[in-house]
Scaffold this motif. Structure first.
Motif, PDB file in Angstrom:
ATOM      1  N   UNK A   1       0.837  -1.195   0.000  1.00 46.64           N
ATOM      2  CA  UNK A   1       0.000   0.000   0.000  1.00 46.64           C
ATOM      3  C   UNK A   1       0.873   1.247   0.000  1.00 46.64           C
ATOM      4  N   UNK A   2       0.466   2.237  -0.802  1.00 48.67           N
ATOM      5  CA  UNK A   2       1.192   3.504  -0.892  1.00 48.67           C
ATOM      6  C   UNK A   2       0.230   4.623  -0.508  1.00 48.67           C
ATOM      7  N   UNK A   3       0.643   5.447   0.451  1.00 49.14           N
ATOM      8  CA  UNK A   3      -0.192   6.547   0.942  1.00 49.14           C
ATOM      9  C   UNK A   3       0.424   7.869   0.494  1.00 49.14           C
ATOM     10  N   UNK A   4      -0.393   8.709  -0.133  1.00 49.13           N
ATOM     11  CA  UNK A   4       0.062  10.001  -0.640  1.00 49.13           C
ATOM     12  C   UNK A   4      -0.407  11.123   0.290  1.00 49.13           C
ATOM     13  N   UNK A   5       0.479  12.071   0.551  1.00 56.32           N
ATOM     14  CA  UNK A   5       0.105  13.297   1.249  1.00 56.32           C
ATOM     15  C   UNK A   5      -0.188  14.340   0.178  1.00 56.32           C
ATOM     16  N   UNK A   6      -1.463  14.698   0.014  1.00 58.00           N
ATOM     17  CA  UNK A   6      -1.849  15.616  -1.061  1.00 58.00           C
ATOM     18  C   UNK A   6      -1.151  16.962  -0.935  1.00 58.00           C
ATOM     19  N   UNK A   7      -0.897  17.412   0.297  1.00 59.66           N
ATOM     20  CA  UNK A   7      -0.274  18.725   0.497  1.00 59.66           C
ATOM     21  C   UNK A   7       1.192  18.733   0.085  1.00 59.66           C
ATOM     22  N   UNK A   8       1.790  17.569   0.001  1.00 62.98           N
ATOM     23  CA  UNK A   8       3.203  17.486  -0.364  1.00 62.98           C
ATOM     24  C   UNK A   8       3.399  17.282  -1.864  1.00 62.98           C
ATOM     25  N   UNK A   9       2.302  17.279  -2.611  1.00 62.28           N
ATOM     26  CA  UNK A   9       2.371  17.030  -4.048  1.00 62.28           C
ATOM     27  C   UNK A   9       1.937  18.264  -4.830  1.00 62.28           C
ATOM     28  N   UNK A  10       2.618  18.544  -5.920  1.00 63.73           N
ATOM     29  CA  UNK A  10       2.248  19.676  -6.778  1.00 63.73           C
ATOM     30  C   UNK A  10       1.044  19.322  -7.637  1.00 63.73           C
ATOM     31  N   UNK A  11       0.955  18.069  -8.035  1.00 61.83           N
ATOM     32  CA  UNK A  11      -0.204  17.589  -8.800  1.00 61.83           C
ATOM     33  C   UNK A  11      -0.466  16.156  -8.364  1.00 61.83           C
ATOM     34  N   UNK A  12      -1.355  15.994  -7.411  1.00 61.43           N
ATOM     35  CA  UNK A  12      -1.565  14.691  -6.796  1.00 61.43           C
ATOM     36  C   UNK A  12      -2.101  13.669  -7.790  1.00 61.43           C
ATOM     37  N   UNK A  13      -2.979  14.096  -8.717  1.00 61.14           N
ATOM     38  CA  UNK A  13      -3.543  13.158  -9.691  1.00 61.14           C
ATOM     39  C   UNK A  13      -2.455  12.599 -10.603  1.00 61.14           C
ATOM     40  N   UNK A  14      -1.538  13.444 -11.043  1.00 59.65           N
ATOM     41  CA  UNK A  14      -0.454  12.972 -11.905  1.00 59.65           C
ATOM     42  C   UNK A  14       0.472  12.030 -11.146  1.00 59.65           C
ATOM     43  N   UNK A  15       0.717  12.346  -9.864  1.00 60.70           N
ATOM     44  CA  UNK A  15       1.571  11.470  -9.058  1.00 60.70           C
ATOM     45  C   UNK A  15       0.927  10.100  -8.881  1.00 60.70           C
ATOM     46  N   UNK A  16      -0.381  10.099  -8.604  1.00 56.42           N
ATOM     47  CA  UNK A  16      -1.098   8.831  -8.444  1.00 56.42           C
ATOM     48  C   UNK A  16      -1.043   8.027  -9.743  1.00 56.42           C
ATOM     49  N   UNK A  17      -1.260   8.709 -10.860  1.00 56.55           N
ATOM     50  CA  UNK A  17      -1.234   8.027 -12.158  1.00 56.55           C
ATOM     51  C   UNK A  17       0.134   7.409 -12.423  1.00 56.55           C
ATOM     52  N   UNK A  18       1.197   8.165 -12.128  1.00 54.48           N
ATOM     53  CA  UNK A  18       2.551   7.673 -12.377  1.00 54.48           C
ATOM     54  C   UNK A  18       2.861   6.448 -11.520  1.00 54.48           C
ATOM     55  N   UNK A  19       2.462   6.490 -10.250  1.00 54.72           N
ATOM     56  CA  UNK A  19       2.717   5.354  -9.363  1.00 54.72           C
ATOM     57  C   UNK A  19       1.863   4.155  -9.768  1.00 54.72           C
ATOM     58  N   UNK A  20       0.618   4.420 -10.200  1.00 53.98           N
ATOM     59  CA  UNK A  20      -0.242   3.327 -10.652  1.00 53.98           C
ATOM     60  C   UNK A  20       0.375   2.609 -11.839  1.00 53.98           C
ATOM     61  N   UNK A  21       0.988   3.378 -12.748  1.00 58.04           N
ATOM     62  CA  UNK A  21       1.639   2.774 -13.899  1.00 58.04           C
ATOM     63  C   UNK A  21       2.856   1.959 -13.479  1.00 58.04           C
ATOM     64  N   UNK A  22       3.590   2.458 -12.495  1.00 58.92           N
ATOM     65  CA  UNK A  22       4.808   1.778 -12.050  1.00 58.92           C
ATOM     66  C   UNK A  22       4.509   0.552 -11.185  1.00 58.92           C
ATOM     67  N   UNK A  23       3.440   0.654 -10.380  1.00 63.43           N
ATOM     68  CA  UNK A  23       3.091  -0.439  -9.463  1.00 63.43           C
ATOM     69  C   UNK A  23       1.600  -0.778  -9.630  1.00 63.43           C
ATOM     70  N   UNK A  24       1.243  -1.457 -10.701  1.00 64.90           N
ATOM     71  CA  UNK A  24      -0.177  -1.705 -11.018  1.00 64.90           C
ATOM     72  C   UNK A  24      -0.921  -2.542  -9.980  1.00 64.90           C
ATOM     73  N   UNK A  25      -0.209  -3.334  -9.180  1.00 69.29           N
ATOM     74  CA  UNK A  25      -0.871  -4.205  -8.203  1.00 69.29           C
ATOM     75  C   UNK A  25      -0.921  -3.603  -6.805  1.00 69.29           C
ATOM     76  N   UNK A  26      -0.467  -2.366  -6.663  1.00 69.97           N
ATOM     77  CA  UNK A  26      -0.447  -1.742  -5.340  1.00 69.97           C
ATOM     78  C   UNK A  26      -1.801  -1.116  -5.019  1.00 69.97           C
TER      79      UNK A  26
END
Length: 211
Positions: A1-26
């Motif tokens: 499981x990967x937990x994102x802090x939205x306040x620490x991200x410049x674009x949280x949706x793009x970060x989520x998308x990038x991690x989803x692509x890198x770790x599809x089963x997470x």
């Protein structure tokens, strides 16, 4: 499981998308200060499994993470209060867009709503599930048909016709399960009572991990 802090991200949706692509089963969960519906929709479209408010108690947070780990889609219970407003906004938008339906196609009207939101072509393409080249074609057609010079003028024209920003439909599983912690633990993240949360849509349990 990967937990994102939205306040620490410049674009949280793009970060989520990038991690989803890198770790599809997470399992991906976003922690946010407040309920921002546009952000919530964007992160789920990007592949998030949960959107949790930071004011939640520790016990409820653990419960939410465990549910996300099992394949549930977890969103704040406060979203339920917003659903009636979405229904009214959709009805008003449908009536207003009737005036433009003679000029624009259904896809062009959807693109126009995104222009009202100020979205760039890349975001519009993702939200409408079309290519960026197709978005450019739609935008050019909108400018020509509305007889305006740029995207800003098109957005102003749309607002003047009563067209509102796009509010994607949020499907909620019925009945909604609002769960509160049975008892407050000794060590909590805040001094308030546990915050409720609810579930929306279920994904088959696969590669679940313990929160």
């Amino acid at each position: 499981m990967i937990v994102f802090d939205a306040d620490a991200s410049r674009n949280i949706a793009e970060d989520v998308h990038a991690v989803r692509q890198a770790f599809p089963d997470s399992r991906l969960v976003v922690l946010h200060e407040g309920l921002e519906v546009d952000c919530l929709v964007d992160v789920f479209e990007a592949g998030a499994d949960g959107y949790i408010l930071k004011e939640i108690s520790c016990e409820s947070l653990v419960n939410c993470l465990q549910l996300a780990a099992r394949g549930e889609k977890v969103v704040p219970g406060e979203l339920v209060k917003q659903l009636p407003h979405f229904t009214l906004a959709t009805a008003d938008r449908t009536k207003a867009e009737g005036d433009l339906s003679n000029l624009l196609s259904e896809r062009e009207i959807a693109t126009l709503r995104c222009l009202v939101m100020g979205y760039p072509n890349k975001v519009i393409a993702r939200r409408l599930d079309i290519g960026e080249a197709t978005v450019k074609v739609h935008v050019k057609a909108i400018l020509r048909k509305l007889n305006v010079q740029n995207r800003t003028q098109a957005a102003i024209c749309a607002v003047n016709h009563g067209v509102q920003a796009a509010m994607p439909e949020i499907k909620v599983r019925a009945p909604v399960a609002a769960i509160e912690a049975a008892s407050k633990p000794a060590d909590t993240c805040d001094t308030g009572a546990p915050r409720p949360f609810m579930l929306a849509e279920t994904r088959p349990v696969e590669h679940a991990v313990k929160a």
